[in-house]
Write an enzyme that holds these catalytic residues in place. Structure first.
Site, short mmCIF file in Angstrom:
data_model
loop_
_atom_site.label_atom_id
_atom_site.label_comp_id
_atom_site.label_asym_id
_atom_site.label_seq_id
_atom_site.Cartn_x
_atom_site.Cartn_y
_atom_site.Cartn_z
CB SER A 218 -8.04 5.50 6.56
OG SER A 218 -8.27 5.36 5.19
CG HIS B 299 -1.90 1.12 1.20
ND1 HIS B 299 -3.12 1.00 0.59
CD2 HIS B 299 -1.84 2.38 1.68
CE1 HIS B 299 -3.78 2.14 0.69
NE2 HIS B 299 -3.03 3.00 1.34
CE LYS C 290 -8.17 1.92 2.20
NZ LYS C 290 -8.50 3.23 2.76
CG ASP D 224 -11.37 3.66 5.05
OD1 ASP D 224 -10.95 4.65 5.66
OD2 ASP D 224 -11.01 3.37 3.89
NE ARG E 208 -9.43 11.06 7.31
CZ ARG E 208 -8.52 10.19 6.84
NH1 ARG E 208 -8.87 8.94 6.58
NH2 ARG E 208 -7.28 10.56 6.65
N1 URA Z 1 -4.91 6.44 1.94
C1 URA Z 1 -5.94 5.86 2.61
O1 URA Z 1 -6.37 4.76 2.30
N2 URA Z 1 -6.48 6.55 3.63
C2 URA Z 1 -6.04 7.75 4.04
O2 URA Z 1 -6.56 8.28 4.98
C3 URA Z 1 -4.98 8.36 3.32
C4 URA Z 1 -4.42 7.67 2.27
#
Ligand code: URA
Length: 438
Positions: free
Chosen positions: A186, A85, A190, A164, A171
């Site tokens: 966040s 990620h 995931k 999320d 957000r």
């Molecule tokens: N990527 C994400 O998945 N969430 C965030 O809050 C910022 C970047």
């Protein structure tokens, strides 16, 4: 137990108090159940943004958002499963290269990716530039593709950490994205929703990233690793430079074409280097190699031999896409017009501002300002000069790929200002700023 009053939860955070895990759970459950409206959740998010969350609260928020959905076990996938990620950047096409490359080395990569928001690009938009590629498939088909091909890249489904999705949407429109604990909850909610053997994080640092300086990138990386490991996930990662765009392209089809170049053993040096560095961590976490040298050699061989490109073609075909793009990138959408950005003076390119060029790319139509906007797959920017290179007066610094000359003309000034030209070369910074090993 009686549900806490949302106003009390907001006031407690507003005044700098720490919420108990049960209170955070109640907040997320109330929000998802419809008892807590968007305006109260937004107020709480702003309080959390300003006051921060301690580690216990961050863990509780991660777990509550994770529990809002299902967990994907991927039981039929025999190979070790590793995902990567990135915290988001400009010109970052590493995921498109990494998933098939690491799969070609015997490790399954079930990758759940996102779309571009703000000045940053998104892997899903880049994949959708390939005619026919479907990013929205159900969990069963996702698992089958991962089992058969070794990798699949899809979008977040309704079932995976749905809290999320909704919290992130708030957000995004309430100025509460750049908060370390909120980003940690966040990302991890995931990623923990898929049973993985390892997670590799690429924490971006610099103008084109959410974390603008090394101290905040380090703080984000450390918290991601601590909370991830606390939840039983093996985590490693890199902090990488995002002051200049990665590679020479910004924009969806342009970046996909560049990712294909890398998969075919070529491509810009910085993209190749990042892909190899992240790939090494993925193979090590999967237990395929103990030593970085051996992992790097296997990855380099998979790029040179065409095995990685072939894996990418199979993944594209499994997602309904036109896999002929791998042999012929001219099948990708192409912009009608190309407009040069000429240098006003000669000299050395001292820096290229990723944030400014990210905004230009969005203005050309490659990105979105609101989550529900469509993107134009064909438009974007091709850099003709990277930091450290010499430019002559009137020579192009970049090319704007656009729908019309008029749409590009208004972007010429901002695009030019992204390039700092001077007499002396600035000190080159390494691409990898720090490594967080297992
Ligand atoms: N990527 C994400 O998945 N969430 C965030 O809050 C910022 C970047």
């Amino acid at each position: 137990m009686a549900r806490p009053n949302p106003v009390q939860l907001i006031v407690k955070k507003r005044d700098g108090g720490a919420l108990a895990p049960g209170q955070i759970r109640a907040l997320i459950e109330g929000f998802m159940g419809g008892d807590i409206p968007d305006y109260q959740m937004s107020a709480w998010l702003m309080a959390a943004f300003l006051r921060g969350l301690d580690e216990g609260e961050t863990v509780a928020l991660t777990e509550a958002m994770l529990r809002s959905g299902k967990t994907l076990r991927l039981a039929s996938v025999q190979a070790p499963k590793v995902d990567k990620h990135s915290t988001g950047g400009v010109g970052d096409k590493a995921s498109l290269c990494l998933a098939p490359l690491v799969a070609a080395c015997g490790v399954a990569v079930p990758m759940i990716s996102g779309r571009g928001l703000g000045h940053t690009g998104g892997t899903l938009d880049k994949l959708e530039a390939i005619p026919g590629y479907q990013v929205r498939i159900d969990a069963r088909r996702f698992e089958r593709i991962v089992a058969e091909v070794g990798c699949s890249i899809i979008g977040q489904t309704q079932q995976l950490a749905p809290a999320d999705r909704r919290v992130y949407a708030l957000r995004d429109v309430t100025g509460t994205v750049e908060s370390i604990p909120l980003i940690v909850a966040s990302i991890l909610s995931k990623k923990l929703a898929t049973r993985l053997d390892g997670l590799v994080l690429d924490v971006k640092c610099g103008s084109g990233a959410f974390m603008k300086d090394l101290a905040s990138a380090r703080a984000l990386a450390r918290l991601l690793v601590r909370v991830g490991r606390g939840a039983g996930q093996r985590v490693a990662g890199l902090i990488t430079d995002m002051r200049a765009p990665l590679g020479c392209t910004i924009g969806n089809a342009l970046e996909t074409a560049e990712a294909i170049e890398v998969l075919r053993g070529g491509g810009p040096q910085d993209v190749r280097e990042l892909v190899l560095e992240l790939g090494v961590l993925m193979l090590k976490l999967a237990g395929v190699h103990k030593r970085a040298g051996a992992a790097r050699s296997q990855l380099s061989r998979a790029l040179r031999s065409g095995a990685a490109a072939e894996r990418f073609a199979r993944m594209v075909a499994a997602h309904g896409g036109d896999c002929r793009v791998v042999d012929d990138v001219t099948r990708l959408p192409r912009a009608r017009q190309r407009v040069p950005v000429p240098a006003l003076r000669s000299g050395l390119v001292r820096s290229v501002d990723a944030f400014e060029l990210g905004l230009v790319s969005v203005a050309l139509g490659a990105g979105r300002v609101r989550a529900d906007q469509p993107v134009d797959p064909a438009v974007g920017i091709v850099l003709a000069k990277k930091p450290g290179e010499h430019v002559a007066r009137a020579e192009p610094l970049a090319w704007l790929h656009c729908r019309s000359v008029a749409s590009a003309r208004v972007q010429l000034g901002p695009a030019r200002r992204a390039f700092e030209i001077g007499r002396r070369r600035s000190k080159p910074e390494p691409l990898v700023l720090d490594t967080i090993e297992e």
